[in-house]
Design a protein around this motif. Structure first.
Motif, PDB file in Angstrom:
ATOM      1  N   PRO A 239       0.839  -1.210   0.000  1.00 30.69           N
ATOM      2  CA  PRO A 239       0.000   0.000   0.000  1.00 30.69           C
ATOM      3  C   PRO A 239       0.876   1.263   0.000  1.00 30.69           C
ATOM      4  O   PRO A 239       1.393   1.666   1.027  1.00 30.69           O
ATOM      5  CB  PRO A 239      -0.802  -0.126   1.296  1.00 30.69           C
ATOM      6  N   LEU A 240       1.041   1.867  -1.148  1.00 30.85           N
ATOM      7  CA  LEU A 240       1.870   3.061  -1.285  1.00 30.85           C
ATOM      8  C   LEU A 240       1.064   4.281  -0.858  1.00 30.85           C
ATOM      9  O   LEU A 240       0.025   4.592  -1.446  1.00 30.85           O
ATOM     10  CB  LEU A 240       2.338   3.212  -2.733  1.00 30.85           C
TER      11      LEU A 240
ATOM     12  N   TYR B 246      -3.583   9.909   0.198  1.00 30.80           N
ATOM     13  CA  TYR B 246      -4.044   8.831  -0.675  1.00 30.80           C
ATOM     14  C   TYR B 246      -3.201   7.577  -0.471  1.00 30.80           C
ATOM     15  O   TYR B 246      -1.992   7.654  -0.259  1.00 30.80           O
ATOM     16  CB  TYR B 246      -3.965   9.249  -2.145  1.00 30.80           C
ATOM     17  N   THR B 247      -3.844   6.444  -0.567  1.00 31.30           N
ATOM     18  CA  THR B 247      -3.154   5.163  -0.488  1.00 31.30           C
ATOM     19  C   THR B 247      -3.462   4.373  -1.745  1.00 31.30           C
ATOM     20  O   THR B 247      -4.618   4.201  -2.117  1.00 31.30           O
ATOM     21  CB  THR B 247      -3.607   4.370   0.754  1.00 31.30           C
ATOM     22  N   PHE B 248      -2.404   3.923  -2.410  1.00 32.29           N
ATOM     23  CA  PHE B 248      -2.540   3.171  -3.651  1.00 32.29           C
ATOM     24  C   PHE B 248      -2.042   1.748  -3.443  1.00 32.29           C
ATOM     25  O   PHE B 248      -0.837   1.527  -3.357  1.00 32.29           O
ATOM     26  CB  PHE B 248      -1.716   3.827  -4.770  1.00 32.29           C
ATOM     27  N   PRO B 249      -2.954   0.786  -3.341  1.00 31.51           N
ATOM     28  CA  PRO B 249      -2.485  -0.592  -3.228  1.00 31.51           C
ATOM     29  C   PRO B 249      -2.000  -1.057  -4.600  1.00 31.51           C
ATOM     30  O   PRO B 249      -2.643  -0.793  -5.619  1.00 31.51           O
ATOM     31  CB  PRO B 249      -3.723  -1.363  -2.790  1.00 31.51           C
ATOM     32  N   GLY B 250      -0.854  -1.660  -4.631  1.00 28.74           N
ATOM     33  CA  GLY B 250      -0.315  -2.098  -5.919  1.00 28.74           C
ATOM     34  C   GLY B 250       0.778  -3.126  -5.751  1.00 28.74           C
ATOM     35  O   GLY B 250       1.202  -3.455  -4.636  1.00 28.74           O
ATOM     36  N   TYR B 251       1.246  -3.614  -6.874  1.00 32.14           N
ATOM     37  CA  TYR B 251       2.250  -4.656  -6.931  1.00 32.14           C
ATOM     38  C   TYR B 251       3.630  -4.051  -6.652  1.00 32.14           C
ATOM     39  O   TYR B 251       4.036  -3.077  -7.280  1.00 32.14           O
ATOM     40  CB  TYR B 251       2.187  -5.293  -8.318  1.00 32.14           C
ATOM     41  N   THR B 252       4.344  -4.619  -5.721  1.00 29.69           N
ATOM     42  CA  THR B 252       5.655  -4.106  -5.320  1.00 29.69           C
ATOM     43  C   THR B 252       6.609  -3.999  -6.505  1.00 29.69           C
ATOM     44  O   THR B 252       7.325  -3.010  -6.654  1.00 29.69           O
ATOM     45  CB  THR B 252       6.263  -5.009  -4.231  1.00 29.69           C
ATOM     46  N   ALA B 253       6.619  -5.002  -7.368  1.00 34.32           N
ATOM     47  CA  ALA B 253       7.530  -4.997  -8.515  1.00 34.32           C
ATOM     48  C   ALA B 253       7.205  -3.853  -9.477  1.00 34.32           C
ATOM     49  O   ALA B 253       8.105  -3.278 -10.087  1.00 34.32           O
ATOM     50  CB  ALA B 253       7.476  -6.331  -9.238  1.00 34.32           C
ATOM     51  N   PHE B 254       5.943  -3.503  -9.610  1.00 37.72           N
ATOM     52  CA  PHE B 254       5.562  -2.381 -10.476  1.00 37.72           C
ATOM     53  C   PHE B 254       6.099  -1.069  -9.922  1.00 37.72           C
ATOM     54  O   PHE B 254       6.647  -0.251 -10.662  1.00 37.72           O
ATOM     55  CB  PHE B 254       4.046  -2.311 -10.631  1.00 37.72           C
TER      56      PHE B 254
END
Length: 72
Positions: free
Chosen positions: A22-23, A28-36
């Motif tokens: 969760p960046l 704002y919090t953007f859940p996303g793929y760590t590798a991305f």
């Protein structure tokens, strides 16, 4: 590459080795793929540092290879 590797490893550890991270940027919090996120970070660093490094110049001489060098 080292910055991306460090950042990706840190995000994975912070997310308990889960693939999603969760960046948080501001409120704002953007859940996303760590590798991305790591890929985007590496690309940003490359785009920013390439012109800077190119301006520093190179001390290597120009390539003097000619077509005849490849004929065997």
């Amino acid at each position: 590459m080292a910055v991306g590797t460090y950042a990706g490893t840190s995000m994975a550890i912070a997310a308990n080795l889960a693939a999603a991270y969760p960046l948080a940027i501001g409120s704002y919090t953007f859940p996303g793929y760590t590798a991305f996120y790591t890929l985007v970070l590496n690309l940003v660093i490359a785009v920013v540092l390439t012109p800077i490094i190119n301006r520093l110049g190179s001390t290597k001489p120009a390539d003097d290879t000619v077509a005849a060098d490849y004929v065997g």
